[in-house]
Design a protein around this motif. Structure first.
Motif, PDB file in Angstrom:
ATOM      1  N   HIS A   8       0.816  -1.210   0.000  1.00 37.27           N
ATOM      2  CA  HIS A   8       0.000   0.000   0.000  1.00 37.27           C
ATOM      3  C   HIS A   8       0.857   1.270   0.000  1.00 37.27           C
ATOM      4  O   HIS A   8       0.496   2.269  -0.629  1.00 37.27           O
ATOM      5  CB  HIS A   8      -0.948  -0.016   1.198  1.00 37.27           C
ATOM      6  CG  HIS A   8      -2.049  -1.029   1.068  1.00 37.27           C
ATOM      7  ND1 HIS A   8      -3.016  -0.953   0.104  1.00 37.27           N
ATOM      8  CD2 HIS A   8      -2.315  -2.162   1.767  1.00 37.27           C
ATOM      9  CE1 HIS A   8      -3.849  -1.978   0.211  1.00 37.27           C
ATOM     10  NE2 HIS A   8      -3.444  -2.727   1.209  1.00 37.27           N
ATOM     11  N   LYS A  11       2.032   1.652  -3.566  1.00 38.59           N
ATOM     12  CA  LYS A  11       0.960   2.178  -4.414  1.00 38.59           C
ATOM     13  C   LYS A  11       0.914   3.700  -4.328  1.00 38.59           C
ATOM     14  O   LYS A  11       0.832   4.398  -5.350  1.00 38.59           O
ATOM     15  CB  LYS A  11      -0.381   1.589  -3.982  1.00 38.59           C
ATOM     16  CG  LYS A  11      -1.577   2.160  -4.736  1.00 38.59           C
ATOM     17  CD  LYS A  11      -2.883   1.691  -4.118  1.00 38.59           C
ATOM     18  CE  LYS A  11      -4.087   2.383  -4.766  1.00 38.59           C
ATOM     19  NZ  LYS A  11      -5.356   2.052  -4.087  1.00 38.59           N
ATOM     20  N   LEU A  16       0.067   5.168  -8.206  1.00 35.29           N
ATOM     21  CA  LEU A  16      -0.768   4.272  -9.005  1.00 35.29           C
ATOM     22  C   LEU A  16      -2.244   4.556  -8.735  1.00 35.29           C
ATOM     23  O   LEU A  16      -2.672   4.574  -7.578  1.00 35.29           O
ATOM     24  CB  LEU A  16      -0.468   2.809  -8.656  1.00 35.29           C
ATOM     25  CG  LEU A  16       0.975   2.325  -8.847  1.00 35.29           C
ATOM     26  CD1 LEU A  16       1.082   0.860  -8.442  1.00 35.29           C
ATOM     27  CD2 LEU A  16       1.438   2.532 -10.274  1.00 35.29           C
ATOM     28  N   GLU A  18      -6.304   3.481  -8.933  1.00 36.50           N
ATOM     29  CA  GLU A  18      -6.920   2.221  -8.508  1.00 36.50           C
ATOM     30  C   GLU A  18      -6.956   1.194  -9.637  1.00 36.50           C
ATOM     31  O   GLU A  18      -6.670   0.009  -9.415  1.00 36.50           O
ATOM     32  CB  GLU A  18      -8.341   2.478  -7.981  1.00 36.50           C
ATOM     33  CG  GLU A  18      -8.911   1.344  -7.152  1.00 36.50           C
ATOM     34  CD  GLU A  18      -8.153   1.109  -5.853  1.00 36.50           C
ATOM     35  OE1 GLU A  18      -8.200  -0.015  -5.343  1.00 36.50           O
ATOM     36  OE2 GLU A  18      -7.497   2.060  -5.355  1.00 36.50           O
ATOM     37  N   THR A  20      -4.969   0.946 -12.306  1.00 34.15           N
ATOM     38  CA  THR A  20      -3.609   0.467 -12.596  1.00 34.15           C
ATOM     39  C   THR A  20      -3.135  -0.494 -11.526  1.00 34.15           C
ATOM     40  O   THR A  20      -2.534  -1.543 -11.814  1.00 34.15           O
ATOM     41  CB  THR A  20      -2.638   1.661 -12.701  1.00 34.15           C
ATOM     42  OG1 THR A  20      -3.093   2.548 -13.717  1.00 34.15           O
ATOM     43  CG2 THR A  20      -1.229   1.189 -13.030  1.00 34.15           C
ATOM     44  N   TYR A  21      -3.422  -0.162 -10.283  1.00 30.46           N
ATOM     45  CA  TYR A  21      -3.034  -0.999  -9.152  1.00 30.46           C
ATOM     46  C   TYR A  21      -3.705  -2.371  -9.220  1.00 30.46           C
ATOM     47  O   TYR A  21      -3.052  -3.411  -9.082  1.00 30.46           O
ATOM     48  CB  TYR A  21      -3.401  -0.272  -7.856  1.00 30.46           C
ATOM     49  CG  TYR A  21      -3.309  -1.091  -6.597  1.00 30.46           C
ATOM     50  CD1 TYR A  21      -2.080  -1.531  -6.116  1.00 30.46           C
ATOM     51  CD2 TYR A  21      -4.457  -1.405  -5.871  1.00 30.46           C
ATOM     52  CE1 TYR A  21      -2.004  -2.266  -4.938  1.00 30.46           C
ATOM     53  CE2 TYR A  21      -4.383  -2.143  -4.703  1.00 30.46           C
ATOM     54  CZ  TYR A  21      -3.164  -2.574  -4.246  1.00 30.46           C
ATOM     55  OH  TYR A  21      -3.089  -3.306  -3.084  1.00 30.46           O
ATOM     56  N   ARG A  22      -5.020  -2.383  -9.445  1.00 33.91           N
ATOM     57  CA  ARG A  22      -5.753  -3.655  -9.526  1.00 33.91           C
ATOM     58  C   ARG A  22      -5.271  -4.489 -10.706  1.00 33.91           C
ATOM     59  O   ARG A  22      -5.170  -5.713 -10.618  1.00 33.91           O
ATOM     60  CB  ARG A  22      -7.250  -3.389  -9.648  1.00 33.91           C
ATOM     61  CG  ARG A  22      -7.866  -2.625  -8.495  1.00 33.91           C
ATOM     62  CD  ARG A  22      -7.919  -3.421  -7.225  1.00 33.91           C
ATOM     63  NE  ARG A  22      -8.488  -2.628  -6.127  1.00 33.91           N
ATOM     64  CZ  ARG A  22      -8.533  -3.025  -4.869  1.00 33.91           C
ATOM     65  NH1 ARG A  22      -8.037  -4.201  -4.528  1.00 33.91           N
ATOM     66  NH2 ARG A  22      -9.047  -2.250  -3.927  1.00 33.91           N
ATOM     67  N   LEU A  49       6.931  -3.997  -7.783  1.00 31.79           N
ATOM     68  CA  LEU A  49       6.827  -2.582  -7.427  1.00 31.79           C
ATOM     69  C   LEU A  49       8.209  -1.955  -7.235  1.00 31.79           C
ATOM     70  O   LEU A  49       8.427  -0.794  -7.589  1.00 31.79           O
ATOM     71  CB  LEU A  49       5.969  -2.419  -6.170  1.00 31.79           C
ATOM     72  CG  LEU A  49       4.484  -2.773  -6.347  1.00 31.79           C
ATOM     73  CD1 LEU A  49       3.792  -2.881  -4.991  1.00 31.79           C
ATOM     74  CD2 LEU A  49       3.781  -1.746  -7.226  1.00 31.79           C
TER      75      LEU A  49
END
Length: 210
Positions: A8, A11, A16, A18, A20-22, A49
């Motif tokens: 987190h 992120k 990032l 949401e 792109t993160y997912r 990451l």
């Protein structure tokens, strides 16, 4: 810091959104929530990451490279890590490598064009020698086959063919990209190639430890 908390933090640090993160979670683990990941999956996501620039602690930036050529040198060094020929992806290791191989102090090679060129060409020559990266300019090839990302990913693909028998079913790196990542190599941007290199890099390092 727990692995979940680190994800987190990364992120937020990388900015990032949401979606792109997912998408990253789904691509790497098949799950869309970090809370659902196993410990091994969390470590894999953190590694990806980190490849994208995540610095787990503020101390990491204190020894980092700064200057006109820093990003190019760091990108090549991380690419070498994704090829499995670098064991330590840190800037400190990069500085030590260039100083050892070329006798160039890092303060000079991140500011002076000639020294930066020597450092860049030294790393590229090492990648060609140890990992089979083909840097030759072939005028008859389309532009997308001339980019660094394609050249590095192609070398990674052939390394994986030796490490993982399942890669034998793929004729080329672009065939693997289409099958596994649902991307068309002909239209990929630089960030897409980073995704490919990072993904193959995880697999190469996993294969080398078996």
């Amino acid at each position: 810091m727990s692995a979940l908390a680190a994800i987190h933090v990364a992120k937020k640090q990388l900015g990032l959104d949401e979606d792109t993160y997912r998408a990253l979670l789904m691509r790497e683990t098949g799950k869309n929530s970090a809370a659902k990941l196993t410990a091994n999956e969390q470590r894999r996501v953190i590694e990806v990451l980190r490849n994208q620039g995540f610095k787990p602690s503020s101390n990491a930036s204190q020894t980092g490279l700064k200057g006109r050529f820093a990003k190019k040198l760091q990108a090549l060094w991380i690419a070498a890590w994704n090829l499995g020929i670098v064991r330590d992806r840190s800037d400190r290791a990069l500085i030590a490598f260039v100083k050892r191989q070329a006798g160039i102090d890092h303060v000079r090679f991140v500011h002076h064009p000639e020294d930066a060129r020597k450092a860049i060409e030294g790393i590229k020559a090492w990648m060609a020698r140890e990992a089979g990266v083909n840097w030759l300019i072939e005028g008859f090839l389309p532009d997308w086959m001339q980019c660094d990302g394609y050249r590095i990913a192609t070398a990674q693909f052939f390394i994986m063919k030796k490490l993982d028998p399942s890669f034998a079913e793929h004729r080329s790196v672009q065939n693997w990209i289409a099958s596994e990542l649902q991307l068309d190599a002909r239209f990929m941007q630089s960030e897409d190639w980073i995704t490919v290199m990072n993904s193959l890099g995880v697999r190469i390092r996993e294969g080398q430890t078996k």
